[in-house]
Motif scaffolding. Structure first.
Motif, PDB file in Angstrom:
ATOM      1  N   GLN A  65      45.332  35.126  55.486  1.00 24.01           N
ATOM      2  CA  GLN A  65      46.121  35.372  56.689  1.00 24.01           C
ATOM      3  C   GLN A  65      45.735  34.412  57.796  1.00 24.01           C
ATOM      4  O   GLN A  65      46.566  34.045  58.616  1.00 24.01           O
ATOM      5  N   ALA A  66      44.487  33.986  57.827  1.00 26.01           N
ATOM      6  CA  ALA A  66      44.066  33.036  58.841  1.00 26.01           C
ATOM      7  C   ALA A  66      44.706  31.671  58.626  1.00 26.01           C
ATOM      8  O   ALA A  66      44.950  30.934  59.585  1.00 26.01           O
ATOM      9  N   THR A  67      45.001  31.328  57.383  1.00 25.65           N
ATOM     10  CA  THR A  67      45.556  30.006  57.108  1.00 25.65           C
ATOM     11  C   THR A  67      47.069  30.012  56.944  1.00 25.65           C
ATOM     12  O   THR A  67      47.771  29.265  57.604  1.00 25.65           O
ATOM     13  N   SER A  68      47.601  30.864  56.050  1.00 24.26           N
ATOM     14  CA  SER A  68      49.028  30.739  55.749  1.00 24.26           C
ATOM     15  C   SER A  68      49.794  32.062  55.730  1.00 24.26           C
ATOM     16  O   SER A  68      50.969  32.085  56.045  1.00 24.26           O
ATOM     17  N   LEU A  69      49.172  33.152  55.337  1.00 22.78           N
ATOM     18  CA  LEU A  69      49.873  34.415  55.151  1.00 22.78           C
ATOM     19  C   LEU A  69      49.999  35.149  56.482  1.00 22.78           C
ATOM     20  O   LEU A  69      49.010  35.456  57.120  1.00 22.78           O
ATOM     21  N   LYS A  70      51.224  35.432  56.899  1.00 21.43           N
ATOM     22  CA  LYS A  70      51.463  36.085  58.194  1.00 21.43           C
ATOM     23  C   LYS A  70      52.251  37.383  58.034  1.00 21.43           C
ATOM     24  O   LYS A  70      53.012  37.758  58.902  1.00 21.43           O
ATOM     25  N   ASP A  71      52.116  38.064  56.889  1.00 21.55           N
ATOM     26  CA  ASP A  71      52.914  39.247  56.584  1.00 21.55           C
ATOM     27  C   ASP A  71      52.028  40.467  56.343  1.00 21.55           C
ATOM     28  O   ASP A  71      50.827  40.346  56.127  1.00 21.55           O
ATOM     29  N   ASP A  72      52.671  41.644  56.346  1.00 16.22           N
ATOM     30  CA  ASP A  72      51.993  42.862  55.919  1.00 16.22           C
ATOM     31  C   ASP A  72      51.800  42.791  54.411  1.00 16.22           C
ATOM     32  O   ASP A  72      52.674  42.334  53.682  1.00 16.22           O
ATOM     33  N   VAL A  73      50.645  43.254  53.941  1.00  7.90           N
ATOM     34  CA  VAL A  73      50.305  43.126  52.531  1.00  7.90           C
ATOM     35  C   VAL A  73      49.735  44.448  52.028  1.00  7.90           C
ATOM     36  O   VAL A  73      48.933  45.081  52.709  1.00  7.90           O
ATOM     37  N   VAL A  74      50.147  44.859  50.827  1.00  8.88           N
ATOM     38  CA  VAL A  74      49.503  45.947  50.100  1.00  8.88           C
ATOM     39  C   VAL A  74      49.075  45.379  48.755  1.00  8.88           C
ATOM     40  O   VAL A  74      49.879  44.779  48.044  1.00  8.88           O
ATOM     41  N   VAL A  75      47.794  45.553  48.419  1.00  6.66           N
ATOM     42  CA  VAL A  75      47.255  45.087  47.155  1.00  6.66           C
ATOM     43  C   VAL A  75      46.933  46.317  46.319  1.00  6.66           C
ATOM     44  O   VAL A  75      46.252  47.227  46.792  1.00  6.66           O
ATOM     45  N   LYS A  76      47.427  46.327  45.070  1.00 11.09           N
ATOM     46  CA  LYS A  76      47.257  47.491  44.208  1.00 11.09           C
ATOM     47  C   LYS A  76      46.680  47.064  42.864  1.00 11.09           C
ATOM     48  O   LYS A  76      47.206  46.150  42.223  1.00 11.09           O
ATOM     49  N   LEU A  77      45.621  47.743  42.434  1.00 10.23           N
ATOM     50  CA  LEU A  77      45.025  47.493  41.126  1.00 10.23           C
ATOM     51  C   LEU A  77      45.873  48.180  40.064  1.00 10.23           C
ATOM     52  O   LEU A  77      46.261  49.333  40.235  1.00 10.23           O
ATOM     53  N   LYS A  78      46.172  47.475  38.957  1.00  5.93           N
ATOM     54  CA  LYS A  78      47.047  48.017  37.922  1.00  5.93           C
ATOM     55  C   LYS A  78      46.299  48.422  36.656  1.00  5.93           C
ATOM     56  O   LYS A  78      46.737  49.311  35.950  1.00  5.93           O
ATOM     57  N   LYS A  79      45.200  47.768  36.334  1.00  3.30           N
ATOM     58  CA  LYS A  79      44.486  48.017  35.083  1.00  3.30           C
ATOM     59  C   LYS A  79      43.099  48.576  35.354  1.00  3.30           C
ATOM     60  O   LYS A  79      42.469  48.222  36.347  1.00  3.30           O
ATOM     61  N   PRO A  80      42.591  49.429  34.469  1.00  2.00           N
ATOM     62  CA  PRO A  80      41.223  49.930  34.636  1.00  2.00           C
ATOM     63  C   PRO A  80      40.204  48.818  34.404  1.00  2.00           C
ATOM     64  O   PRO A  80      40.459  47.874  33.659  1.00  2.00           O
ATOM     65  N   ILE A  81      39.063  48.965  35.026  1.00  2.00           N
ATOM     66  CA  ILE A  81      38.005  47.969  34.870  1.00  2.00           C
ATOM     67  C   ILE A  81      36.863  48.573  34.053  1.00  2.00           C
ATOM     68  O   ILE A  81      36.759  49.785  33.902  1.00  2.00           O
ATOM     69  N   GLY A  82      36.003  47.722  33.555  1.00  2.00           N
ATOM     70  CA  GLY A  82      34.773  48.161  32.918  1.00  2.00           C
ATOM     71  C   GLY A  82      34.922  48.844  31.584  1.00  2.00           C
ATOM     72  O   GLY A  82      34.144  49.735  31.265  1.00  2.00           O
ATOM     73  N   ARG A  83      35.884  48.446  30.796  1.00  2.00           N
ATOM     74  CA  ARG A  83      36.047  49.085  29.481  1.00  2.00           C
ATOM     75  C   ARG A  83      34.865  48.807  28.557  1.00  2.00           C
ATOM     76  O   ARG A  83      34.455  49.659  27.805  1.00  2.00           O
ATOM     77  N   GLN A  84      34.323  47.601  28.598  1.00  2.00           N
ATOM     78  CA  GLN A  84      33.196  47.254  27.740  1.00  2.00           C
ATOM     79  C   GLN A  84      31.857  47.660  28.344  1.00  2.00           C
ATOM     80  O   GLN A  84      30.850  47.708  27.654  1.00  2.00           O
ATOM     81  N   THR A  85      31.825  47.961  29.621  1.00  2.00           N
ATOM     82  CA  THR A  85      30.555  48.241  30.308  1.00  2.00           C
ATOM     83  C   THR A  85      30.456  49.683  30.785  1.00  2.00           C
ATOM     84  O   THR A  85      29.799  49.967  31.778  1.00  2.00           O
ATOM     85  N   ARG A  86      31.110  50.587  30.097  1.00  2.00           N
ATOM     86  CA  ARG A  86      31.079  52.018  30.419  1.00  2.00           C
ATOM     87  C   ARG A  86      31.450  52.296  31.874  1.00  2.00           C
ATOM     88  O   ARG A  86      30.788  53.048  32.572  1.00  2.00           O
ATOM     89  N   GLY A  87      32.519  51.651  32.342  1.00  2.00           N
ATOM     90  CA  GLY A  87      33.053  51.934  33.663  1.00  2.00           C
ATOM     91  C   GLY A  87      32.401  51.214  34.812  1.00  2.00           C
ATOM     92  O   GLY A  87      32.725  51.464  35.964  1.00  2.00           O
ATOM     93  N   ARG A  88      31.500  50.306  34.535  1.00  2.00           N
ATOM     94  CA  ARG A  88      30.818  49.590  35.618  1.00  2.00           C
ATOM     95  C   ARG A  88      31.409  48.202  35.807  1.00  2.00           C
ATOM     96  O   ARG A  88      31.736  47.516  34.851  1.00  2.00           O
ATOM     97  N   LEU A  89      31.520  47.813  37.049  1.00  2.00           N
ATOM     98  CA  LEU A  89      32.031  46.486  37.381  1.00  2.00           C
ATOM     99  C   LEU A  89      30.876  45.495  37.328  1.00  2.00           C
ATOM    100  O   LEU A  89      29.927  45.597  38.090  1.00  2.00           O
ATOM    101  N   ARG A  90      30.966  44.552  36.421  1.00  2.00           N
ATOM    102  CA  ARG A  90      29.938  43.529  36.279  1.00  2.00           C
ATOM    103  C   ARG A  90      30.401  42.232  36.922  1.00  2.00           C
ATOM    104  O   ARG A  90      31.561  42.053  37.249  1.00  2.00           O
ATOM    105  N   ARG A  91      29.472  41.315  37.109  1.00  2.00           N
ATOM    106  CA  ARG A  91      29.718  40.070  37.815  1.00  2.00           C
ATOM    107  C   ARG A  91      30.850  39.255  37.179  1.00  2.00           C
ATOM    108  O   ARG A  91      31.713  38.722  37.874  1.00  2.00           O
TER     109      ARG A  91
END
Length: 105
Positions: A65-91
């Protein structure tokens, strides 16, 4: 951003990729652009990981938004994370998600 505005944005056609949906709508000139983030508990079990993703999204969208984006934004996660790591988000997965959201913005 209030829930009515988020609902309005979610009705628009999103830009999507594997993991994210990005909903963008122009903002009036009198107000500053807002950000909404939807990371469902069903998709990211641990609160620590949900908060980490939200911080990452805020950082990326604010820099855009500081450089180019000047609009309202909603970001939505679509897929589950951490399937191989028992639900934990790894690096490696965090870097993958960061790259995907950067492509959308």
């Amino acid at each position: 951003m209030n829930s009515a505005r988020i609902s309005e944005l979610l009705k628009t056609r999103p830009k999507t990729n594997q993991s994210w949906g990005l909903y963008v709508m122009g903002v009036s000139t009198k107000t500053k652009p807002d950000l909404g983030i939807a990371v469902a508990k069903k998709l990211v079990r641990r609160a620590v990981d949900r908060n980490r993703l939200k911080r990452m999204i805020r950082e990326l969208v604010r820099s855009a938004q500081a450089t180019s984006l000047k609009d309202d934004v909603v970001v939505k996660l679509k897929k589950p994370i951490g399937r191989q790591t028992r639900g934990r988000l790894r690096r490696q997965e965090q870097d993958f998600l960061r790259a995907q959201i950067t492509e959308l913005i």
